[in-house]
Design a protein around this motif. Structure first.
Motif, PDB file in Angstrom:
ATOM      1  N   VAL A  81       0.835  -1.209   0.000  1.00 33.49           N
ATOM      2  CA  VAL A  81       0.000   0.000   0.000  1.00 33.49           C
ATOM      3  C   VAL A  81       0.871   1.260   0.000  1.00 33.49           C
ATOM      4  O   VAL A  81       0.630   2.201  -0.769  1.00 33.49           O
ATOM      5  N   VAL A  82       1.902   1.277   0.846  1.00 34.10           N
ATOM      6  CA  VAL A  82       2.772   2.452   0.926  1.00 34.10           C
ATOM      7  C   VAL A  82       3.515   2.665  -0.386  1.00 34.10           C
ATOM      8  O   VAL A  82       3.590   3.789  -0.899  1.00 34.10           O
ATOM      9  N   PHE A  83       4.048   1.593  -0.953  1.00 36.33           N
ATOM     10  CA  PHE A  83       4.805   1.726  -2.204  1.00 36.33           C
ATOM     11  C   PHE A  83       3.907   2.202  -3.345  1.00 36.33           C
ATOM     12  O   PHE A  83       4.275   3.102  -4.108  1.00 36.33           O
ATOM     13  N   ILE A  84       2.707   1.609  -3.459  1.00 34.06           N
ATOM     14  CA  ILE A  84       1.783   2.017  -4.523  1.00 34.06           C
ATOM     15  C   ILE A  84       1.352   3.468  -4.325  1.00 34.06           C
ATOM     16  O   ILE A  84       1.215   4.226  -5.293  1.00 34.06           O
ATOM     17  N   SER A  85       1.155   3.885  -3.067  1.00 30.86           N
ATOM     18  CA  SER A  85       0.780   5.279  -2.793  1.00 30.86           C
ATOM     19  C   SER A  85       1.889   6.237  -3.212  1.00 30.86           C
ATOM     20  O   SER A  85       1.623   7.300  -3.796  1.00 30.86           O
ATOM     21  N   ILE A  86       3.132   5.856  -2.925  1.00 29.23           N
ATOM     22  CA  ILE A  86       4.266   6.711  -3.316  1.00 29.23           C
ATOM     23  C   ILE A  86       4.365   6.820  -4.831  1.00 29.23           C
ATOM     24  O   ILE A  86       4.538   7.904  -5.387  1.00 29.23           O
ATOM     25  N   VAL A  87       4.240   5.676  -5.518  1.00 27.01           N
ATOM     26  CA  VAL A  87       4.315   5.683  -6.978  1.00 27.01           C
ATOM     27  C   VAL A  87       3.172   6.501  -7.576  1.00 27.01           C
ATOM     28  O   VAL A  87       3.373   7.271  -8.529  1.00 27.01           O
ATOM     29  N   SER A  88       1.970   6.347  -7.021  1.00 28.90           N
ATOM     30  CA  SER A  88       0.820   7.114  -7.517  1.00 28.90           C
ATOM     31  C   SER A  88       1.036   8.616  -7.326  1.00 28.90           C
ATOM     32  O   SER A  88       0.749   9.423  -8.218  1.00 28.90           O
ATOM     33  N   GLY A  89       1.569   8.985  -6.152  1.00 29.47           N
ATOM     34  CA  GLY A  89       1.843  10.393  -5.900  1.00 29.47           C
ATOM     35  C   GLY A  89       2.882  10.962  -6.850  1.00 29.47           C
ATOM     36  O   GLY A  89       2.736  12.089  -7.358  1.00 29.47           O
ATOM     37  N   LEU A  90       3.936  10.190  -7.122  1.00 32.97           N
ATOM     38  CA  LEU A  90       4.960  10.630  -8.067  1.00 32.97           C
ATOM     39  C   LEU A  90       4.393  10.782  -9.471  1.00 32.97           C
ATOM     40  O   LEU A  90       4.712  11.737 -10.190  1.00 32.97           O
ATOM     41  N   ALA A  91       3.549   9.816  -9.881  1.00 31.24           N
ATOM     42  CA  ALA A  91       2.948   9.895 -11.211  1.00 31.24           C
ATOM     43  C   ALA A  91       2.079  11.146 -11.344  1.00 31.24           C
ATOM     44  O   ALA A  91       2.127  11.853 -12.360  1.00 31.24           O
ATOM     45  N   MET A  92       1.283  11.427 -10.305  1.00 30.08           N
ATOM     46  CA  MET A  92       0.438  12.622 -10.338  1.00 30.08           C
ATOM     47  C   MET A  92       1.292  13.892 -10.386  1.00 30.08           C
ATOM     48  O   MET A  92       0.983  14.839 -11.116  1.00 30.08           O
ATOM     49  N   GLY A  93       2.383  13.902  -9.608  1.00 26.93           N
ATOM     50  CA  GLY A  93       3.255  15.071  -9.593  1.00 26.93           C
ATOM     51  C   GLY A  93       3.900  15.326 -10.935  1.00 26.93           C
ATOM     52  O   GLY A  93       3.947  16.477 -11.413  1.00 26.93           O
ATOM     53  N   VAL A  94       4.384  14.256 -11.579  1.00 26.11           N
ATOM     54  CA  VAL A  94       5.012  14.412 -12.901  1.00 26.11           C
ATOM     55  C   VAL A  94       4.003  14.913 -13.926  1.00 26.11           C
ATOM     56  O   VAL A  94       4.302  15.800 -14.742  1.00 26.11           O
ATOM     57  N   LEU A  95       2.797  14.369 -13.885  1.00 23.09           N
ATOM     58  CA  LEU A  95       1.771  14.789 -14.844  1.00 23.09           C
ATOM     59  C   LEU A  95       1.337  16.232 -14.608  1.00 23.09           C
ATOM     60  O   LEU A  95       1.032  16.969 -15.556  1.00 23.09           O
ATOM     61  N   MET A  96       1.291  16.632 -13.344  1.00 23.44           N
ATOM     62  CA  MET A  96       0.907  18.020 -13.048  1.00 23.44           C
ATOM     63  C   MET A  96       1.946  18.996 -13.582  1.00 23.44           C
ATOM     64  O   MET A  96       1.612  20.087 -14.050  1.00 23.44           O
ATOM     65  N   VAL A  97       3.224  18.604 -13.507  1.00 16.57           N
ATOM     66  CA  VAL A  97       4.291  19.484 -14.015  1.00 16.57           C
ATOM     67  C   VAL A  97       4.306  19.485 -15.541  1.00 16.57           C
ATOM     68  O   VAL A  97       4.429  20.533 -16.181  1.00 16.57           O
ATOM     69  N   ALA A  98       4.135  18.267 -16.127  1.00 15.43           N
ATOM     70  CA  ALA A  98       4.248  18.164 -17.591  1.00 15.43           C
ATOM     71  C   ALA A  98       2.974  18.588 -18.307  1.00 15.43           C
ATOM     72  O   ALA A  98       3.035  19.140 -19.408  1.00 15.43           O
ATOM     73  N   GLU A 109      -7.121  10.244 -14.646  1.00 15.61           N
ATOM     74  CA  GLU A 109      -7.259   9.199 -15.668  1.00 15.61           C
ATOM     75  C   GLU A 109      -5.912   8.855 -16.291  1.00 15.61           C
ATOM     76  O   GLU A 109      -5.593   7.679 -16.506  1.00 15.61           O
ATOM     77  N   GLN A 110      -5.103   9.867 -16.575  1.00  8.69           N
ATOM     78  CA  GLN A 110      -3.808   9.606 -17.194  1.00  8.69           C
ATOM     79  C   GLN A 110      -2.856   8.924 -16.217  1.00  8.69           C
ATOM     80  O   GLN A 110      -2.085   8.037 -16.599  1.00  8.69           O
ATOM     81  N   ALA A 111      -2.914   9.328 -14.938  1.00  9.17           N
ATOM     82  CA  ALA A 111      -2.075   8.685 -13.926  1.00  9.17           C
ATOM     83  C   ALA A 111      -2.464   7.217 -13.759  1.00  9.17           C
ATOM     84  O   ALA A 111      -1.595   6.333 -13.639  1.00  9.17           O
ATOM     85  N   THR A 112      -3.770   6.953 -13.754  1.00  7.36           N
ATOM     86  CA  THR A 112      -4.244   5.567 -13.644  1.00  7.36           C
ATOM     87  C   THR A 112      -3.778   4.745 -14.825  1.00  7.36           C
ATOM     88  O   THR A 112      -3.355   3.586 -14.674  1.00  7.36           O
ATOM     89  N   GLU A 113      -3.820   5.321 -16.014  1.00  2.00           N
ATOM     90  CA  GLU A 113      -3.369   4.604 -17.212  1.00  2.00           C
ATOM     91  C   GLU A 113      -1.879   4.280 -17.132  1.00  2.00           C
ATOM     92  O   GLU A 113      -1.448   3.184 -17.482  1.00  2.00           O
ATOM     93  N   LEU A 114      -1.082   5.251 -16.649  1.00  4.57           N
ATOM     94  CA  LEU A 114       0.358   5.004 -16.497  1.00  4.57           C
ATOM     95  C   LEU A 114       0.623   3.889 -15.493  1.00  4.57           C
ATOM     96  O   LEU A 114       1.480   3.021 -15.719  1.00  4.57           O
TER      97      LEU A 114
END
Length: 339
Positions: A81-98, A109-114
């Protein structure tokens, strides 16, 4: 302190309510309480002394060890759970910047797809992280400085053949269990099939093979037949009750009713194999055999004629009976070792 030679190349003696054991093979000395401090009981081997100590445990220590048996499941789930939460947070952060200008729904939706594209990589990394916790935990608690015998003395060809046959029979039984679940509870079965497809387990890639045939059997056997069962055993609980509880926790950790049902039965069977073999390597190997049947053999049998299914229906119970006779219904395979 009188030394008593035992058949495994060890010397054992009792003095002042404690036992001392010297391994002649490794030259390691082991000591511990003997028979709950009652010196008059000190006439047996260290395992007998440990069993007597378990019988003399207070109710509070039994409850404490029972709670410790829950920790492997908590760790198993928490790491993922902790690892998936960290990865999800990183994915959201990268998408928000890009992805400037994207609304919250589009970002989600894009984070979920990644994440779904990388689900097998995430699963493998989480399995490795779990092993980094449970492997040293098990090793230093139950293996380090304990007397061990050679694996070759336990895994004779007859036992290996028995585990293969039993795995094949159990796989056939699970197949018909799945057919029944699809008929009785089609909604649950549809959810399970969607979960399998999303997880990437069904794909026969190198990564999925490593996750299914290597990491999952090793990690799950250490967590459940290793840590959970051994903690329950140290409470003085009878084997049947301890085996049922560890199997129930093993089914629960799969987080769905369909897989949890046959995982419970598999966990119970693997607990018997562990008890009979005295080696954690035995359920690990049988778990690998079963997972191989559930991936590569299942793919090979896809779309076979009805006659083959009828033959499997007949051979399944036969394989289970023969496999049980070769692995679980005979005498102990050898004195308990830890690997």
């Amino acid at each position: 302190c009188k030394s008593l030679p035992v058949s495994t190349g060890r010397l054992f003696c009792c003095s002042q309510g404690k036992f001392f054991e010297l391994s002649l093979r490794t030259a390691r000395l082991r000591a511990g309480p003997c028979c709950g401090g009652k010196k008059r009981c000190c006439t047996g081997s260290p395992p007998q002394a440990e069993k007597m100590e378990e019988k003399n445990l207070s109710i509070y220590r039994r409850i404490g060890r029972g709670f410790l048996a829950l920790l492997p499941t908590v760790v198993f789930l928490a790491v993922q759970v902790v690892f998936i939460s960290i990865v999800s947070g990183l994915a959201m952060g990268v998408l928000m910047v890009a992805g400037t200008g994207m609304d919250a729904q589009a970002l989600t939706e894009q984070a979920t797809e990644l994440l779904m594209d990388a689900v097998m990589n995430i699963q493998v990394i989480s399995q490795v992280l779990t092993l980094l916790v449970t492997l040293p935990w098990y090793y230093f608690l139950f293996v380090y400085r304990k007397g061990r015998i050679q694996v070759s003395q336990v895994f004779r060809p007859k036992k290996l053949a028995g585990m293969v046959i039993l795995s094949l029979g159990f796989y056939v039984a699970v197949n018909f269990y799945m057919v029944f679940m699809g008929w009785a509870l089609p909604g649950l079965m549809a959810e399970y099939e969607a979960l399998v497809n999303e997880s990437g387990i069904a794909g026969l890639t190198l990564l999925s093979t490593v996750a299914t045939l290597v990491l999952a059997p090793i990690g799950e056997e250490i967590a459940y037949r290793g840590l959970t069962y051994r903690y329950l055993e140290r409470t003085g609980m009878p084997f049947l009750a301890a085996n049922l509880l560890q199997a129930a926790l093993f089914g629960l950790v799969h987080m769905n009713w369909v897989q949890g049902g046959y995982a419970f039965a598999l966990g119970f069977l693997l607990g018997i194999v562990y008890k009979k073999s005295g080696s954690l390597a035995a359920p690990m190997l049988m778990h690998m055999f079963f997972n191989f049947c559930g991936t590569y053999l299942a793919t090979a049998l896809t779309g076979v004629p009805l006659a083959v299914n009828i033959l499997l229906l007949v051979l399944g119970p036969v394989c289970i009976g023969v496999g049980l006779r070769m692995t679980c219904l005979g005498p102990q395979w050898g004195e308990r070792q830890e690997w």
